[in-house]
Design an enzyme around this catalytic site. Sequence first.
Site, mmCIF file in Angstrom:
data_model
loop_
_atom_site.group_PDB
_atom_site.id
_atom_site.type_symbol
_atom_site.label_atom_id
_atom_site.label_comp_id
_atom_site.label_asym_id
_atom_site.label_seq_id
_atom_site.Cartn_x
_atom_site.Cartn_y
_atom_site.Cartn_z
ATOM 1 N N LYS A 22 78.316 -5.204 80.517
ATOM 2 C CA LYS A 22 77.899 -4.245 81.381
ATOM 3 C C LYS A 22 76.831 -4.354 82.279
ATOM 4 C CE LYS A 22 76.503 0.080 80.361
ATOM 5 N NZ LYS A 22 75.244 0.573 80.996
ATOM 6 N N ASN A 23 75.868 -4.612 81.366
ATOM 7 C CA ASN A 23 74.309 -4.627 81.999
ATOM 8 C C ASN A 23 74.293 -6.079 82.958
ATOM 9 O OD1 ASN A 23 73.943 -2.060 81.384
ATOM 10 N ND2 ASN A 23 72.585 -2.309 79.989
ATOM 11 N N CYS A 117 67.134 11.645 83.581
ATOM 12 C CA CYS A 117 68.263 10.879 82.933
ATOM 13 C C CYS A 117 68.059 11.733 81.547
ATOM 14 C CB CYS A 117 68.134 9.863 83.084
ATOM 15 S SG CYS A 117 68.997 8.560 81.834
ATOM 16 N N ARG A 122 62.770 7.767 83.666
ATOM 17 C CA ARG A 122 63.190 6.667 84.137
ATOM 18 C C ARG A 122 63.071 6.502 85.867
ATOM 19 N NH1 ARG A 122 68.962 5.310 82.179
ATOM 20 N NH2 ARG A 122 68.286 3.252 82.485
ATOM 21 N N ASP A 308 68.976 -0.277 73.094
ATOM 22 C CA ASP A 308 70.162 0.275 73.294
ATOM 23 C C ASP A 308 71.040 0.032 71.821
ATOM 24 O OD1 ASP A 308 69.933 0.753 75.886
ATOM 25 O OD2 ASP A 308 70.828 -1.197 76.629
ATOM 26 N N ARG A 400 81.902 4.839 79.724
ATOM 27 C CA ARG A 400 80.956 4.155 80.599
ATOM 28 C C ARG A 400 80.571 2.613 80.300
ATOM 29 N NH1 ARG A 400 76.229 7.671 82.877
ATOM 30 N NH2 ARG A 400 75.849 5.448 84.070
HETATM 31 N N1 EPU Z 1 60.120 2.009 84.205
HETATM 32 C C1 EPU Z 1 59.064 2.405 85.021
HETATM 33 N N2 EPU Z 1 59.167 2.142 86.336
HETATM 34 C C2 EPU Z 1 60.210 1.571 87.129
HETATM 35 C C3 EPU Z 1 61.301 1.286 86.046
HETATM 36 C C4 EPU Z 1 61.168 1.563 84.738
HETATM 37 O O1 EPU Z 1 58.185 3.195 84.630
HETATM 38 O O2 EPU Z 1 60.429 1.350 88.334
HETATM 39 C C5 EPU Z 1 60.042 2.287 82.974
HETATM 40 C C6 EPU Z 1 61.186 3.240 82.339
HETATM 41 O O3 EPU Z 1 60.821 4.507 82.380
HETATM 42 C C7 EPU Z 1 61.179 2.754 80.932
HETATM 43 C C8 EPU Z 1 60.847 1.370 80.733
HETATM 44 O O4 EPU Z 1 60.280 1.010 82.241
HETATM 45 O O5 EPU Z 1 60.430 3.436 79.972
HETATM 46 C C9 EPU Z 1 62.033 0.236 80.884
HETATM 47 O O6 EPU Z 1 62.943 0.685 81.559
HETATM 48 P P1 EPU Z 1 63.953 -0.600 82.262
HETATM 49 O O7 EPU Z 1 63.657 -0.470 83.736
HETATM 50 O O8 EPU Z 1 63.791 -1.704 81.621
HETATM 51 O O9 EPU Z 1 65.318 0.171 82.065
HETATM 52 P P2 EPU Z 1 66.464 0.115 83.136
HETATM 53 O O10 EPU Z 1 66.633 -1.174 83.736
HETATM 54 O O11 EPU Z 1 66.765 1.258 83.944
HETATM 55 C C10 EPU Z 1 68.113 -1.259 81.678
HETATM 56 C C11 EPU Z 1 69.608 -0.998 81.089
HETATM 57 C C12 EPU Z 1 69.443 0.158 80.213
HETATM 58 C C13 EPU Z 1 68.635 -0.275 79.010
HETATM 59 C C14 EPU Z 1 67.134 -0.674 79.519
HETATM 60 C C15 EPU Z 1 66.283 -1.119 78.812
HETATM 61 C C16 EPU Z 1 71.083 -1.591 82.880
HETATM 62 C C17 EPU Z 1 71.913 -1.086 84.108
HETATM 63 N N3 EPU Z 1 70.470 -0.560 82.078
HETATM 64 O O12 EPU Z 1 67.858 0.003 82.267
HETATM 65 O O13 EPU Z 1 70.735 0.088 79.315
HETATM 66 O O14 EPU Z 1 68.363 0.626 78.135
HETATM 67 O O15 EPU Z 1 67.314 -1.796 80.672
HETATM 68 O O16 EPU Z 1 66.623 -2.180 77.935
HETATM 69 O O17 EPU Z 1 70.656 -2.756 82.651
HETATM 70 C C18 EPU Z 1 72.617 1.339 78.400
HETATM 71 O O18 EPU Z 1 73.315 0.262 78.590
HETATM 72 O O19 EPU Z 1 72.909 2.210 77.599
HETATM 73 C C19 EPU Z 1 71.390 1.475 79.095
HETATM 74 C C20 EPU Z 1 70.680 2.659 79.289
#
Ligand code: EPU
Length: 421
Positions: A22-23, A117, A122, A308, A400
Site C-alpha cells: 500500500k505505502n 489523525c 501528523r 506499523d 484500508r
Molecule cells: N512529521 C512532521 N512534519 C511533517 C511530516 C511528518 O513533523 O511534515 C512527523 C510526523 O508527525 C511523525 C514523523 O514525522 O511524527 C514521521 O511521520 P512520516 O511523515 O514519516 O509519516 P507519513 O509519511 O505520514 C508513512 C506511512 C505510515 C507510517 C509512517 C511511518 C504512507 C502512506 N504512510 O506516513 O503508514 O506509519 O510513514 O513509517 O506511507 C500505515 O500504513 O498504517 C501508516 C500509518
Amino acid sequence: MDKLIITGGARLDGEIRISGAKNSALPILAATLLCNGPVTVANLPHLHDITTMIELFGRMGIEPVIDEKLSVEINPNTIKTLVAPYELVKTMRASILVLGPMVARFGYAEVALPGGCAIGSRPVDLHIRGLEAMGAVIDVEGGYIKAKAPEGGLKGANFFFDTVSVTGTENIMMAAALANGRSVLQNSAREPEVVDLANFLNAMGAKVSGAGTDTIIIDGVKELHPATYRVMPDRIETGTYLVAAAVTGGRVKVKDTDPTILEAVLEKLKEAGAEVTTGEDWIELNMHGKRPKAVNVRTAPYPAFPTDMQAQFISLNAIAEGTGAVIETIFENRFMHVYELHRMGAKIQVEGNTAIVTGTETLKGAPVMATDLRASASLVISALVAEGDTLIDRIYHIDRGYECIEEKLQMLGAKIRRVPG
Ligand code: EPU
C-alpha cells in the site's frame, strides 16, 4: 458497517501470497502525474486507500483504466483540475502525495490540508518547506495548501528534513525529478517504499540516486516518459501474518514477499522463539506449538523496527511468556489498541510512549472496536488466540490496508467471518 467475528483457538497453518505494498503503491500512483504519457502500474493491492487515490484522479479529470488483475493505466495528460478536495483528503492523508508532482509538472496545485489523525498530529510542514526551498510560493488558505511554481518551473534545492518523514521525502523527491538542476535531500527516509518510488521514477527516465540512504540526489530532467512498473511486496502485511501465526503457536509460509525488507521484524520474531527460514521471495515461520516469549521493541525510522508493526507486537506480548516493553517513538498517540485489548483481558500499562505488556496465558473474546489500520490488525491477532468469539467493529480501517484479510486467514485455518452491519 461490516464487522468481523473471529472464534479464537485455531492454530494457523498454511501458505498465503503477499499483496503489493500500500505505502509504495500510493506514492507510485501519485508519481504517474509526472509522466508525459500513459503509465502502467502493476501489482496494486485491492484496498480502499488505492480506490481513494484512483477516485482522486477521477476528480481531477483523469480516468484510470483498470484491468482485471488490478494493473492500472494512467494518462496524466488528461488532467482538468489541479485540486485535491477536502472530502477525499480527509479520508486519506496520503492524498498529500499529489502535491509535489502537480506543482512540478503543472506549475500549480491546491491540496486540502490534512487534519489531525487517530495516531497523532501528523503535520505536513516539511512537505511545504521542501517545496518552498525549490522556489514554490505556498499559501495555506481556507483549509487548502495552494502552491505555485516559479516562472520557468521548480528549482533544484538542498533540503534537510529535521524529522525523518516517509511521505515528506517522497513528495520532495517526486517534485525534484522535474525541477531545474540538482536537489540534495538530507536526513531522508530510508524506507524500502522510498526506494521503490525512486526505482519507478528512474524507470520513467528520472535521475535519482542514493534512495535507501539518508542522502538522496536528484538531477532534474525536462520530462519523464511512459513506463510499466510493478509495485514491491507489502512488508507490513508480511509481518502481520507472521505475527498472527506466531501467537497461535502455528506455521505460515508467506510467498511473493521479500525477506530483506523486514529484518528488524524477523529478528524480534526469532527472539520470541520462532523458527524463521527464508528464500528469495518467501518467509516461513514455525512456532512448533510453543507460546512466544515476550520481546522489547522500540519503533524508529527504517531500518529499525517499524511503527506499523508496533500494535501487532503488543498483541504478541499480550499472550507471551514474560513481560515486554514497547516504546513508540514515531507517533504520539499510537496506543489506542491497548484500551481495546484490555477488554479482552490483556495486561498492558501505558506510561507516556511506553507500553509495558505482561503476557497472560489466555485472552477472552469480547466486542472491540478498530480505531486505525494497524490497531485493527492487533485486534484480529489477539482474537485468533482468545477464548470464544471476538466481534470487531469499524473494520473499514482494516480494509484500508489488508487485502482480503478474512480469505487469507481462512486459508490458514482461522475461524473468521465478515458480517454486514
Ligand atoms: N512529521 C512532521 N512534519 C511533517 C511530516 C511528518 O513533523 O511534515 C512527523 C510526523 O508527525 C511523525 C514523523 O514525522 O511524527 C514521521 O511521520 P512520516 O511523515 O514519516 O509519516 P507519513 O509519511 O505520514 C508513512 C506511512 C505510515 C507510517 C509512517 C511511518 C504512507 C502512506 N504512510 O506516513 O503508514 O506509519 O510513514 O513509517 O506511507 C500505515 O500504513 O498504517 C501508516 C500509518
